[in-house]
Scaffold this active site. Structure first.
Site, PDB file in Angstrom:
ATOM      1  CB  CYS A   1      -3.102   2.481  -1.834  1.00 31.63           C
ATOM      2  SG  CYS A   1      -3.432   0.770  -1.440  1.00 31.63           S
TER       3      CYS A   1
ATOM      4  CB  CYS B   1      -0.929  -0.016   1.205  1.00 33.32           C
ATOM      5  SG  CYS B   1      -1.827   1.524   1.397  1.00 33.32           S
TER       6      CYS B   1
ATOM      7  CE1 TYR C   1     -10.533  -1.666  -6.922  1.00 26.36           C
ATOM      8  CE2 TYR C   1     -10.705  -3.958  -7.554  1.00 26.36           C
ATOM      9  CZ  TYR C   1     -11.150  -2.897  -6.799  1.00 26.36           C
ATOM     10  OH  TYR C   1     -12.179  -3.061  -5.929  1.00 26.36           O
TER      11      TYR C   1
ATOM     12  CD  GLU D   1      -6.520   2.193  -9.343  1.00 24.28           C
ATOM     13  OE1 GLU D   1      -7.475   2.355  -8.584  1.00 24.28           O
ATOM     14  OE2 GLU D   1      -5.411   1.796  -8.943  1.00 24.28           O
TER      15      GLU D   1
ATOM     16  CD  GLU E   1     -27.890  19.186  -6.000  1.00 25.79           C
ATOM     17  OE1 GLU E   1     -28.971  19.570  -5.540  1.00 25.79           O
ATOM     18  OE2 GLU E   1     -27.031  19.966  -6.448  1.00 25.79           O
TER      19      GLU E   1
ATOM     20  CG  HIS F   1     -28.223  23.166  -4.904  1.00 23.25           C
ATOM     21  ND1 HIS F   1     -28.316  22.386  -6.042  1.00 23.25           N
ATOM     22  CD2 HIS F   1     -28.343  24.459  -5.305  1.00 23.25           C
ATOM     23  CE1 HIS F   1     -28.487  23.177  -7.079  1.00 23.25           C
ATOM     24  NE2 HIS F   1     -28.506  24.439  -6.664  1.00 23.25           N
TER      25      HIS F   1
ATOM     26  CE  LYS G   1      -4.455   4.184  -6.536  1.00 21.16           C
ATOM     27  NZ  LYS G   1      -4.982   2.861  -6.390  1.00 21.16           N
TER      28      LYS G   1
HETATM   29  P1  NDP Z   1      -7.666  -7.725 -10.703  1.00 25.30           P
HETATM   30  O1  NDP Z   1      -8.098  -9.018 -10.152  1.00 25.30           O
HETATM   31  O2  NDP Z   1      -8.463  -6.496 -10.401  1.00 25.30           O
HETATM   32  O3  NDP Z   1      -7.591  -7.823 -12.288  1.00 25.30           O
HETATM   33  C1  NDP Z   1      -6.828  -8.799 -12.918  1.00 25.30           C
HETATM   34  C2  NDP Z   1      -7.110  -8.696 -14.394  1.00 25.30           C
HETATM   35  O4  NDP Z   1      -6.275  -9.597 -15.090  1.00 25.30           O
HETATM   36  C3  NDP Z   1      -8.542  -9.041 -14.741  1.00 25.30           C
HETATM   37  O5  NDP Z   1      -8.990  -8.167 -15.740  1.00 25.30           O
HETATM   38  C4  NDP Z   1      -8.423 -10.469 -15.251  1.00 25.30           C
HETATM   39  O6  NDP Z   1      -9.399 -10.805 -16.173  1.00 25.30           O
HETATM   40  C5  NDP Z   1      -7.080 -10.409 -15.930  1.00 25.30           C
HETATM   41  N1  NDP Z   1      -6.420 -11.702 -16.029  1.00 25.30           N
HETATM   42  C6  NDP Z   1      -6.116 -12.554 -15.024  1.00 25.30           C
HETATM   43  N2  NDP Z   1      -5.459 -13.635 -15.501  1.00 25.30           N
HETATM   44  C7  NDP Z   1      -5.342 -13.449 -16.820  1.00 25.30           C
HETATM   45  C8  NDP Z   1      -4.775 -14.215 -17.863  1.00 25.30           C
HETATM   46  N3  NDP Z   1      -4.202 -15.387 -17.634  1.00 25.30           N
HETATM   47  N4  NDP Z   1      -4.821 -13.735 -19.123  1.00 25.30           N
HETATM   48  C9  NDP Z   1      -5.418 -12.544 -19.380  1.00 25.30           C
HETATM   49  N5  NDP Z   1      -5.978 -11.781 -18.437  1.00 25.30           N
HETATM   50  C10 NDP Z   1      -5.956 -12.226 -17.172  1.00 25.30           C
HETATM   51  O7  NDP Z   1      -6.142  -7.579 -10.299  1.00 25.30           O
HETATM   52  P2  NDP Z   1      -5.145  -6.369 -10.343  1.00 25.30           P
HETATM   53  O8  NDP Z   1      -3.834  -6.981 -10.643  1.00 25.30           O
HETATM   54  O9  NDP Z   1      -5.637  -5.268 -11.197  1.00 25.30           O
HETATM   55  O10 NDP Z   1      -5.175  -5.888  -8.827  1.00 25.30           O
HETATM   56  C11 NDP Z   1      -5.001  -6.811  -7.761  1.00 25.30           C
HETATM   57  C12 NDP Z   1      -5.863  -6.464  -6.600  1.00 25.30           C
HETATM   58  O11 NDP Z   1      -5.337  -5.325  -5.953  1.00 25.30           O
HETATM   59  C13 NDP Z   1      -7.275  -6.074  -6.967  1.00 25.30           C
HETATM   60  O12 NDP Z   1      -8.121  -7.183  -7.045  1.00 25.30           O
HETATM   61  C14 NDP Z   1      -7.687  -5.146  -5.866  1.00 25.30           C
HETATM   62  O13 NDP Z   1      -8.282  -5.897  -4.846  1.00 25.30           O
HETATM   63  C15 NDP Z   1      -6.382  -4.550  -5.397  1.00 25.30           C
HETATM   64  N6  NDP Z   1      -6.261  -3.164  -5.872  1.00 25.30           N
HETATM   65  C16 NDP Z   1      -7.124  -2.236  -5.401  1.00 25.30           C
HETATM   66  C17 NDP Z   1      -7.065  -0.941  -5.829  1.00 25.30           C
HETATM   67  C18 NDP Z   1      -8.028   0.054  -5.287  1.00 25.30           C
HETATM   68  O14 NDP Z   1      -8.627  -0.197  -4.251  1.00 25.30           O
HETATM   69  N7  NDP Z   1      -8.244   1.177  -5.967  1.00 25.30           N
HETATM   70  C19 NDP Z   1      -6.071  -0.500  -6.801  1.00 25.30           C
HETATM   71  C20 NDP Z   1      -5.212  -1.560  -7.258  1.00 25.30           C
HETATM   72  C21 NDP Z   1      -5.312  -2.827  -6.804  1.00 25.30           C
HETATM   73  P3  NDP Z   1     -10.884 -11.298 -15.744  1.00 25.30           P
HETATM   74  O15 NDP Z   1     -11.566 -10.097 -15.168  1.00 25.30           O
HETATM   75  O16 NDP Z   1     -11.454 -11.761 -17.021  1.00 25.30           O
HETATM   76  O17 NDP Z   1     -10.673 -12.385 -14.740  1.00 25.30           O
END
Ligand code: NDP
Length: 463
Positions: free
Chosen positions: A48, A43, A180, A184, A444, A439, A51
Site C-alpha cells: 500500500c 503494506c 487491484y 494500479e 455534492e 459546493h 504503491k
Molecule cells: P486480485 O484477487 O485482486 O486479482 C487477481 C487477478 O488475477 C484477477 O483479475 C484474477 O482473475 C486473475 N487471475 C487469478 N488467477 C489467474 C490465472 N490462473 N490466470 C489468469 N488470471 C488469473 O489480486 P491482486 O493480486 O491484484 O491483489 C491481491 C489482494 O491484495 C487483493 O485482492 C486486495 O485485497 C489486496 N490489494 C488491495 C489494494 C487496495 O486496497 N487498493 C491494492 C492492492 C492489493 P478473475 O477476476 O477472473 O478471478
C-alpha cells in the site's frame, strides 16, 4: 506466573502482527514478535505505502499538462526512476522505524528472525535455533504474490515484490491480471512513461466491482493509452537474445516487452511454517482456517490478516488484531466485522466503493433504485482533459437503505471512507437527500441525485 517463556508470541511483523503484539504488550503481557524480512510487512514495505507514493509520482505528467489550461507554462520535465526508488526507500525505512519504536515502547521483544511452529505452544527461531514457548501464538505471516508456477517461463516474470525496486524502468511492460494490483500498476507504469499492456482472462477488468465502474475505468485507461486485452491469457514467457521478454498469448500472438509482471492474486505464507506439527489446519489454498474469533484448530494458536485469506486488506488485519486482543485479553469476546468494507483501487481515475455492486444488489432485493450520474469534473473544464466521473447509489426500495455506493474519479477513495460510515450506520436515501451539499465539490452529487435513474424489479430494468 505463567509456565511459558511468553504470554504471547507473534509470528509476522506486518499490520496485524505488530498491532496485536503492541496492544498485548501495552496491557502488560510478556510478548515477543518475530519477523524474517522487514517490520511493516507487505503494506509498508512492498504494498500500500510504496504503491501510493508511486501513484503520486505517476500523476505528475498529467498535472504538468493540465497546468497549461490554468495559465501555467511548465518547462521541460524529466523523470528519474532511481530518485523515486531512493525516496520511497527512505520513507518506508522511516515507517519501519516507527513500527519498531511502537513495539519497543509498549515493551514487546523484537526479534529479527524467521519463526516456525514446532508444537501448539512452541516456536523455533531460525536465527539462533532456539525454541521458545508461549501461552498463545498469533500467526500473522501474510502472503506473497502468486508466482504462477504453472506458466512456462514464469521465472522470467516479475511480481509487485520486484516492481518497486527495478534497476531501471522498462520501455514497455505486459501486466497479467485484472485485479487491484494489475490495474494500479498499469496506471503507475503508464504514468511514468512505460508503454503498458494489461492482459486479463475475464470479460472486463476488476471482476468484483460494479459494472459501471469497471467499464468506465477500462475506457479511461484506454483513452490514456494503456492497451487492455480482455478474454486472453499469457501461455508462456521466454527471453529473446536482446534480453526482452516474449509473451505468447492465446489470442493476441506474441507480445515482446521489457518486462512481464504477474498480478494474479496472492498466496498465504504458510509453507514450512510447521502448522501440521502444531495441529493448525489449512484450506486448499494454504490459508489458515479460523473461526469467527480468529481461532485456529489449535486452541492456543490464532491467525489473522492475509494468511487467513478472509479479506486481504491492511485495515482488516488491524481490525482482526484488535478483536483478538478484546477477546483474549480484555474478556470481551469480539468477532471481526467483515460486512460493508469500503475499499479503493488507486487506479487513474480512482475507484472508491462500499457495499454491493448493482448485479448483486439486483439479485438480492425485489426492487432496487439506481441513482447514477456521469459528469465532467470541474478541473477538467479548463485542463481540457477528457475525463468523466461516475457516481452511483443503490437503494433497496423496500426500506430506502443505501446498499451500495460506487465512485469513479478523483478522490474516490477519500469519499469511500466517509460513505463507509453512512452505509455502516444504515443511512437511507432520505438521509442523503436531507444532507446539505458542499459546493463546489464533486462529492455534492452524492446528495443531489433526487430521482432514480432507473429501477430494477426482480433483476429486470423497468424504467
Ligand atoms: P486480485 O484477487 O485482486 O486479482 C487477481 C487477478 O488475477 C484477477 O483479475 C484474477 O482473475 C486473475 N487471475 C487469478 N488467477 C489467474 C490465472 N490462473 N490466470 C489468469 N488470471 C488469473 O489480486 P491482486 O493480486 O491484484 O491483489 C491481491 C489482494 O491484495 C487483493 O485482492 C486486495 O485485497 C489486496 N490489494 C488491495 C489494494 C487496495 O486496497 N487498493 C491494492 C492492492 C492489493 P478473475 O477476476 O477472473 O478471478
Amino acid at each position: 506466573m505463567t509456565a511459558f517463556d511468553y504470554d504471547l508470541f507473534v509470528i509476522g511483523g506486518g499490520s496485524g502482527g505488530v498491532r496485536s503484539a503492541r496492544l498485548a504488550a501495552a496491557l502488560g503481557k510478556k510478548v515477543a514478535i518475530a519477523e524474517e524480512f522487514r517490520y511493516g510487512g507487505t503494506c509498508v514495505i512492498r504494498g500500500c505505502v510504496p504503491k501510493k507514493l508511486y501513484v503520486y509520482a505517476s500523476q505528475f505528467a498529467e498535472h504538468f499538462e493540465d497546468a497549461f489550461g490554468f495559465g501555467w507554462s511548465v518547462g521541460e520535465s524529466r523523470f528519474d526512476w532511481k530518485k523515486l526508488v531512493a525516496a520511497k526507500e527512505q520513507e518506508i525505512t522511516r515507517l519501519e522505524g516507527l513500527y519498531r519504536k511502537g513495539l519497543a515502547n509498549a515493551g514487546a521483544e523484537i526479534l529479527d528472525t524467521r519463526a516456525e511452529l514446532v508444537g501448539p505452544n512452541e516456536v523455533r527461531l531460525s536465527a539462533t535455533g532456539k525454541t521458545v514457548t508461549a501461552e498463545r501464538i498469533v500467526i500473522a505471516v501474510g502472503g506473497h504474490p502468486s508466482p504462477h508456477d504453472a506458466l512456462p517461463g514464469h521465472e522470467f516474470c516479475i511480481t509487485s515484490n520486484e516492481a518497486f525496486d527495478l534497476d531501471k524502468l522498462p520501455k514497455s511492460i505486459l501486466i497479467a491480471g485484472g485485479g487491484y494490483i494489475a490495474v494500479e500498476f498499469a496506471n503507475i507504469f503508464h504514468g511514468l512513461g512505460v508503454e503498458t499492456t494489461l492482459i486479463y482472462r475475464g470479460k472486463e477488468i476488476l471482476s468484483r466491482f460494479d459494472q459501471d465502474l469497471r467499464r468506465g475505468l477500462h475506457a479511461a485507461m484506454e483513452e490514456k493509452g494503456i492497451r487492455i486485452l480482455c478474454e486472453d491469457i499469457v501461455q508462456s514467457v521466454s527471453t529473446g537474445p536482446d534480453g526482452r521478454r516474449i509473451a505468447a498469448t492465446m489470442k493476441h500472438g506474441e507480445i515482446v516487452v521489457g518486462q512481464v509482471m504477474l498480478a494474479l492474486g496472492r498466496v498465504p505464507n504458510t509453507k514450512g511454517l510447521g502448522l501440521e506439527k502444531a495441529g493448525v489446519q489449512t484450506d486448499e489454498r494454504g490459508a489458515v482456517v479460523v473461526d469467527a474469533y480468529s481461532r485456529t484448530t489449535a486452541p492456543s494458536i490464532f491467525a489473522l490478516g492475509d494468511v487467513t485469506d478472509r479479506v486481504q486488506l491492511t485495515p482488516v488485519a488491524i481490525h482482526e488484531a484488535m478483536c483478538f486482543i478484546e477477546t483474549e485479553y480484555k474478556n470481551n469476546p469480539t468477532s471481526p466485522d467483515h460486512d460493508l468494507i469500503a475499499t479503493a483501487v488507486f487506479s487513474q481515475p480512482e475507484i472508491g466503493t462500499v457495499g454491493m455492486a448493482e448485479d448483486e444488489a439486483a439479485r438480492r432485493f425485489a426492487e432496487l433504485e439506481v441513482y447514477r450520474t456521469e459528469f465532467r469534473p470541474m478541473k477538467a473544464t479548463l485542463s481540457g482533459r477528457k475525463e468523466k466521473m461516475i457516481m452511483k447509489l443503490l437503494v433497496n426500495a423496500a426500506d430506502r437503505k443505501v446498499v451500495g455506493a460506487h465512485i469513479l474519479g478523483h478522490d474516490a477513495g477519500e469519499m469511500a471512507q466517509l460513505l463507509g460510515i453512512s452505509l455502516k450506520a444504515g443511512c437511507t436515501k432520505d438521509d442523503f437527500d436531507r444532507t446539505m451539499a458542499v459546493h463546489p465539490t464533486a462529492a455534492e452529487e452524492l446528495v443531489t441525485m433526487y430521482q432514480p435513474s432507473y429501477r430494477l424489479r426482480k433483476g429486470e430494468r423497468v424504467e
